[in-house]
Scaffold this motif. Structure first.
Motif, short mmCIF file in Angstrom:
data_model
loop_
_atom_site.label_atom_id
_atom_site.label_comp_id
_atom_site.label_asym_id
_atom_site.label_seq_id
_atom_site.Cartn_x
_atom_site.Cartn_y
_atom_site.Cartn_z
N GLU A 105 -10.37 -5.69 4.09
CA GLU A 105 -11.15 -4.82 2.97
C GLU A 105 -10.17 -3.53 2.63
O GLU A 105 -9.32 -3.55 4.26
CB GLU A 105 -12.29 -4.53 3.15
CG GLU A 105 -13.37 -5.94 2.84
CD GLU A 105 -13.14 -6.64 1.94
OE1 GLU A 105 -13.87 -7.45 1.52
OE2 GLU A 105 -13.24 -5.97 0.92
N TYR A 106 -10.16 -3.19 2.05
CA TYR A 106 -9.47 -1.90 1.99
C TYR A 106 -10.51 -0.44 2.23
O TYR A 106 -11.61 -1.04 1.98
CB TYR A 106 -9.14 -1.19 0.27
CG TYR A 106 -7.44 -2.14 -0.13
CD1 TYR A 106 -8.12 -3.45 -0.36
CD2 TYR A 106 -7.40 -1.11 -0.40
CE1 TYR A 106 -6.79 -4.02 -1.19
CE2 TYR A 106 -5.22 -2.14 -0.43
CZ TYR A 106 -5.64 -3.96 -1.27
OH TYR A 106 -3.89 -4.30 -0.95
N ASP A 107 -9.87 0.20 3.53
CA ASP A 107 -10.42 1.82 3.64
C ASP A 107 -11.17 2.62 3.51
O ASP A 107 -12.09 3.05 3.20
CB ASP A 107 -10.13 1.34 5.75
CG ASP A 107 -10.10 0.35 6.26
OD1 ASP A 107 -10.73 -0.66 7.02
OD2 ASP A 107 -8.93 -0.40 6.67
N TYR A 108 -9.63 2.41 2.63
CA TYR A 108 -9.81 4.05 2.33
C TYR A 108 -9.28 3.68 0.25
O TYR A 108 -9.18 3.34 -0.18
CB TYR A 108 -8.99 5.19 2.65
CG TYR A 108 -9.25 4.98 4.37
CD1 TYR A 108 -8.49 4.53 4.89
CD2 TYR A 108 -9.97 5.87 4.43
CE1 TYR A 108 -8.98 4.17 6.50
CE2 TYR A 108 -10.41 5.80 5.96
CZ TYR A 108 -10.03 5.27 7.33
OH TYR A 108 -9.95 5.15 8.25
N TRP A 109 -9.84 5.33 -0.24
CA TRP A 109 -9.94 4.88 -1.79
C TRP A 109 -10.04 6.41 -2.11
O TRP A 109 -10.07 7.09 -1.39
CB TRP A 109 -10.85 4.42 -2.10
CG TRP A 109 -11.76 2.39 -2.30
CD1 TRP A 109 -12.32 1.99 -1.14
CD2 TRP A 109 -11.23 2.00 -2.81
NE1 TRP A 109 -11.87 0.58 -0.76
CE2 TRP A 109 -11.33 0.79 -2.00
CE3 TRP A 109 -10.46 1.53 -4.12
CZ2 TRP A 109 -10.95 -0.82 -2.44
CZ3 TRP A 109 -10.43 0.43 -4.51
CH2 TRP A 109 -10.55 -0.59 -3.69
#
Length: 119
Positions: A105-109
């Motif tokens: 998953e993408y950790d940071y947004w």
């Protein structure tokens, strides 16, 4: 911790171009996959494309191929999304995201930047 800040959104007529920028800070992102996503009103967030530290970017849909180009400047921790021949259906909030090594998953947004394409 990684902080991502998008910029470059705005209002553009159909057929026009915009370049979105994503500035990353907090740590070196050399091993991170950087992605772009978008979310239109009333729709789920969708994957636009991504780019690794080295190698070619990947894109989600044929509609973006040839119109969208993702690039990165590793030295300055910047990622870009060049969008050409924009269509009204490209209207959305565009997000930059980072995915750490081995992560699914993408950790940071980032907070997102609004792109509005008028017909």
């Amino acid at each position: 911790q990684v902080q991502l800040v998008e910029s470059g959104g705005g209002l553009v007529q159909a057929g026009g171009s915009l370049r979105l920028s994503c500035s990353a800070s907090g740590r070196t992102l050399g091993a991170y996959v950087m992605g772009w996503f978008r979310q239109a009103p009333g729709k789920e967030r969708e994957f636009v494309g991504s780019i690794r530290w080295s190698g070619s970017p990947t894109y989600n849909a044929d509609s973006e191929k040839g119109r969208f180009t993702i690039s990165r400047d590793n030295a300055n921790n910047m990622v870009y999304l060049q969008m050409n021949r924009l269509k009204p259906e490209d209207t959305a909030v565009y997000y930059c995201a980072a995915k750490g090594p081995g992560k699914f998953e993408y950790d940071y947004w980032g907070q997102g930047t609004q792109v509005t394409v008028s017909s």
